[in-house]
Design an enzyme around this catalytic site. Structure first.
Site, PDB file in Angstrom:
ATOM      1  N   HIS A  98       4.063   5.683  22.072  1.00 20.96           N
ATOM      2  CA  HIS A  98       4.670   4.347  21.787  1.00 20.96           C
ATOM      3  C   HIS A  98       3.188   3.465  22.198  1.00 20.96           C
ATOM      4  O   HIS A  98       2.504   4.007  23.001  1.00 20.96           O
ATOM      5  CB  HIS A  98       5.657   4.043  22.741  1.00 20.96           C
ATOM      6  CG  HIS A  98       6.882   4.515  22.565  1.00 20.96           C
ATOM      7  ND1 HIS A  98       7.060   5.776  23.391  1.00 20.96           N
ATOM      8  CD2 HIS A  98       8.016   4.254  22.094  1.00 20.96           C
ATOM      9  CE1 HIS A  98       8.337   6.210  23.327  1.00 20.96           C
ATOM     10  NE2 HIS A  98       8.877   5.437  22.271  1.00 20.96           N
ATOM     11  N   ASP A 101       2.566   3.169  25.881  1.00 19.66           N
ATOM     12  CA  ASP A 101       2.310   4.281  26.770  1.00 19.66           C
ATOM     13  C   ASP A 101       0.879   4.439  26.706  1.00 19.66           C
ATOM     14  O   ASP A 101       0.434   5.082  27.912  1.00 19.66           O
ATOM     15  CB  ASP A 101       2.910   5.542  26.002  1.00 19.66           C
ATOM     16  CG  ASP A 101       4.215   5.757  25.338  1.00 19.66           C
ATOM     17  OD1 ASP A 101       5.138   5.034  26.178  1.00 19.66           O
ATOM     18  OD2 ASP A 101       4.626   6.209  24.425  1.00 19.66           O
ATOM     19  N   GLU A 229      14.859   7.443  13.853  1.00 18.43           N
ATOM     20  CA  GLU A 229      15.665   8.415  14.785  1.00 18.43           C
ATOM     21  C   GLU A 229      16.913   7.973  15.172  1.00 18.43           C
ATOM     22  O   GLU A 229      16.949   7.014  16.052  1.00 18.43           O
ATOM     23  CB  GLU A 229      14.385   8.321  16.041  1.00 18.43           C
ATOM     24  CG  GLU A 229      14.948   9.556  17.185  1.00 18.43           C
ATOM     25  CD  GLU A 229      14.064   9.728  18.451  1.00 18.43           C
ATOM     26  OE1 GLU A 229      12.727   9.551  18.072  1.00 18.43           O
ATOM     27  OE2 GLU A 229      14.465   9.896  19.413  1.00 18.43           O
ATOM     28  N   GLU A 265      16.949  14.032  17.158  1.00 23.97           N
ATOM     29  CA  GLU A 265      16.739  14.457  18.683  1.00 23.97           C
ATOM     30  C   GLU A 265      17.969  15.102  19.185  1.00 23.97           C
ATOM     31  O   GLU A 265      18.999  14.772  18.841  1.00 23.97           O
ATOM     32  CB  GLU A 265      16.390  13.280  19.633  1.00 23.97           C
ATOM     33  CG  GLU A 265      16.233  13.511  20.915  1.00 23.97           C
ATOM     34  CD  GLU A 265      15.679  12.558  21.663  1.00 23.97           C
ATOM     35  OE1 GLU A 265      14.751  11.723  21.537  1.00 23.97           O
ATOM     36  OE2 GLU A 265      15.970  12.327  22.760  1.00 23.97           O
ATOM     37  N   HIS A 268      20.394  13.273  21.399  1.00 22.55           N
ATOM     38  CA  HIS A 268      20.950  12.262  20.650  1.00 22.55           C
ATOM     39  C   HIS A 268      22.115  12.680  19.902  1.00 22.55           C
ATOM     40  O   HIS A 268      23.203  11.861  19.639  1.00 22.55           O
ATOM     41  CB  HIS A 268      20.027  11.212  19.800  1.00 22.55           C
ATOM     42  CG  HIS A 268      18.827  10.745  20.467  1.00 22.55           C
ATOM     43  ND1 HIS A 268      17.838  10.058  19.808  1.00 22.55           N
ATOM     44  CD2 HIS A 268      18.637  10.595  22.104  1.00 22.55           C
ATOM     45  CE1 HIS A 268      16.911   9.558  20.718  1.00 22.55           C
ATOM     46  NE2 HIS A 268      17.298   9.847  22.051  1.00 22.55           N
ATOM     47  N   ASP A 293      12.764  15.715  17.693  1.00 16.10           N
ATOM     48  CA  ASP A 293      12.404  15.529  19.086  1.00 16.10           C
ATOM     49  C   ASP A 293      13.248  16.622  19.688  1.00 16.10           C
ATOM     50  O   ASP A 293      14.396  16.699  20.128  1.00 16.10           O
ATOM     51  CB  ASP A 293      13.137  14.136  19.495  1.00 16.10           C
ATOM     52  CG  ASP A 293      11.852  13.154  19.301  1.00 16.10           C
ATOM     53  OD1 ASP A 293      10.870  13.437  18.792  1.00 16.10           O
ATOM     54  OD2 ASP A 293      11.951  11.974  19.777  1.00 16.10           O
ATOM     55  N   ASP A 304      21.448  10.231  28.070  1.00 18.38           N
ATOM     56  CA  ASP A 304      20.214  10.889  27.621  1.00 18.38           C
ATOM     57  C   ASP A 304      19.310  11.669  28.460  1.00 18.38           C
ATOM     58  O   ASP A 304      18.388  10.970  29.123  1.00 18.38           O
ATOM     59  CB  ASP A 304      19.434   9.962  26.771  1.00 18.38           C
ATOM     60  CG  ASP A 304      18.675  10.610  25.568  1.00 18.38           C
ATOM     61  OD1 ASP A 304      18.599  11.643  25.425  1.00 18.38           O
ATOM     62  OD2 ASP A 304      17.859   9.536  25.066  1.00 18.38           O
ATOM     63  N   ASP A 306      17.262  14.138  28.483  1.00 20.02           N
ATOM     64  CA  ASP A 306      15.983  14.594  27.776  1.00 20.02           C
ATOM     65  C   ASP A 306      15.559  15.706  28.656  1.00 20.02           C
ATOM     66  O   ASP A 306      14.538  15.876  29.175  1.00 20.02           O
ATOM     67  CB  ASP A 306      14.901  13.350  28.005  1.00 20.02           C
ATOM     68  CG  ASP A 306      14.959  12.247  27.168  1.00 20.02           C
ATOM     69  OD1 ASP A 306      15.856  12.668  25.845  1.00 20.02           O
ATOM     70  OD2 ASP A 306      14.763  11.207  27.117  1.00 20.02           O
ATOM     71  N   ASP A 336      10.383  15.455  23.255  1.00 17.75           N
ATOM     72  CA  ASP A 336      10.976  14.274  23.892  1.00 17.75           C
ATOM     73  C   ASP A 336      11.636  14.674  25.189  1.00 17.75           C
ATOM     74  O   ASP A 336      12.888  14.583  25.213  1.00 17.75           O
ATOM     75  CB  ASP A 336      11.587  13.527  22.885  1.00 17.75           C
ATOM     76  CG  ASP A 336      11.930  11.995  23.575  1.00 17.75           C
ATOM     77  OD1 ASP A 336      11.509  11.759  24.679  1.00 17.75           O
ATOM     78  OD2 ASP A 336      12.480  11.213  22.660  1.00 17.75           O
TER      79      ASP A 336
END
Ligand code: XUL
Ligand code: CO
Length: 440
Positions: A98, A101, A229, A265, A268, A293, A304, A306, A336
């Site tokens: 991003h 980031d 996404e 993802e 998700h 992802d 989430d 991750d 991700d």
């Protein structure tokens, strides 16, 4: 200066006890015409691996990183050094980020853009030196408090403008770095309550935003694949891009479906009440599967998490969809994913990626073998064979009517349905997974 005090990670095979080796991922090994690295197209996520500090709603950052004590701009520069060393050592060819980031936000939009320019220049030099590539970049239009009501779906037109300016800058960065894709994740594009939300206006504005993004990309000659996404919840109660089917309907309604594909993802998908494979299949069947992802949720937790993918059953079924899609390129498998808060050492960044890469590599090996054997294809052919001839063929070809079907039904004496033997299929999948290294 070195950030990761290890050698380049090598393939040592499934019997190795070396944590810093690949057990299943052998980048140059070919499956058919393609190498594993071409089929898997792994990518590291800047935000989880280099920007985040493992803080959570109950605790401050727990990560121990060499750049912790530096000022913001020096930190940003150190992270560029670190990620390129990381990619070299883990043999990961792609990365994603991003805007926020890679460089700190300044006091104004102009200052933020100037910070970005400095870091993008450094990244470009490193890319040119190493041959590493940008899988996708995206714009963070959700963290800052200005996005409290959303970005492209904000009730405040000034915020819509600010969000547009940030995406404009990100598209320029995408063009400069040759980003192969450009991602839009809904972030705060959703709502808390319909009691005070004009859903129609918000969705119309979101479509207008996407149209302007596409037309600016065309204007500057940026040709990367646009991706949406989907995610069903978190941070807002009702996210507009809930799942692939919902987002696909939105794209079709606004005539945007030719300009976008999906970045799917795993976590998700499960939050949306689907399996990862369901989302991949829905996208693949509609020629909308763009990128992935790669992560996993926790079956006991409803948010989430991750996690790095370690469930080989899931990666097998995901790689089946990806291989049937003819691969993901120009998309890839972006981790991700973040280490658990208890895995706070810098070396955990490498170990977690090895675990994720090996799990996908093993899934790839199993899925490849299943496709060679026509495992699922034979099951599906047998199950739907009534549509290959007679009345079934007429139904599929749209050559019958309710009247003819009624006549047909009057003449049926007994209906014979076949058992699915679903449990047999599941145990055969177990055999595939367990036997994958068995050469006899
Ligand atoms: C959030 C998420 C994001 C997107 C990019 O759940 O997945 O990191 O991948 O904005
Ligand atoms: Co994501």
């Amino acid at each position: 200066m070195s950030y990761f005090d290890i050698n380049k990670v090598n393939y040592e095979g499934p019997k190795s006890n070396n944590a810093f080796s690949f057990k299943y991922y052998n980048p140059e090994e070919k499956l058919g015409n393609h190498s594993m690295s071409e089929l898997l197209r792994f990518s590291v996520a800047y935000w989880h691996t280099f920007t985040a500090d493992l803080s959570d709603p109950f605790g401050v950052g727990a990560a121990e990183r060499d750049w912790d004590s530096l000022n913001e701009m020096e930190k940003a520069k150190a992270r560029v050094e670190a990620i390129f060393e990381f990619m070299e050592k883990t043999r990961i060819d792609y990365f994603c980020f991003h805007d926020v980031d890679i460089a700190p936000e300044g006091a104004s939009l102009k200052e933020s853009n100037e910070n970005l320019d400095v870091i993008v220049e450094l990244i470009k030099e490193k890319m040119d030196q190493t041959g590493k590539k940008l899988l996708w970049n995206t714009t963070n239009n959700f963290t800052h408090e200005r996005f409290v009501h959303g970005a492209a779906t904000s009730s405040n037109a000034e915020v819509f403008a600010y969000a547009a300016a940030k995406v404009k800058k990100s598209l320029e960065i995408a063009k400069k770095l040759g980003s192969e894709n450009f991602v839009f994740w809904g972030g705060r594009e959703g709502y808390e309550s319909l009691l005070n939300t004009n859903m129609k206006l918000e969705l119309d504005n979101l479509a207008t935003f996407f149209k302007m993004a596409k037309s600016y990309a065309d204007e500057i000659g940026y040709t990367g694949q646009f991706l949406i996404e989907p995610k069903p919840k978190e941070p807002t109660t009702h996210q507009y891009d809930t799942d692939v089917a919902t987002a696909h309907a939105f794209l079709q309604k606004y005539d945007l479906d030719k300009d976008f594909k999906f970045n799917i993802e795993a976590n998700h998908a499960t939050l949306a009440g689907h399996t990862f494979q369901h989302e991949l299949r829905y996208a693949r069947d509609n020629n909308m599967l763009g990128s992935v992802d790669a992560n996993q949720g926790h079956p006991l937790l409803g948010w989430d998490t991750d996690e790095f993918p370690t469930d080989v059953y899931d990666t097998t079924l995901a790689m089946y969809e990806i291989l049937k899609n003819g691969g993901l390129a120009p998309g890839g498998l972006n981790f991700d994913a973040k280490p658990r808060r208890t895995s706070f050492k810098q070396e955990d960044l490498i170990l977690t990626h090895i675990a994720g890469m090996d799990t996908f590599a093993l899934g790839l090996r199993v899925a490849y073998k299943m496709i060679e054997d026509n495992f699922f294809e034979n099951i599906i052919d047998e199950k739907y064979k009534s549509f290959n001839e007679g009345i079934g063929k007429k139904i599929v070809e749209g050559e019958t009517s309710f009247k003819e079907l009624e006549d047909y039904a009057f003449n049926i004496n007994t209906i014979n349905n076949a058992s699915d033997h679903l449990e047999v299929i599941k145990s055969q999948i177990n055999q595939y997974i367990l036997n994958i290294n068995n050469k006899d």
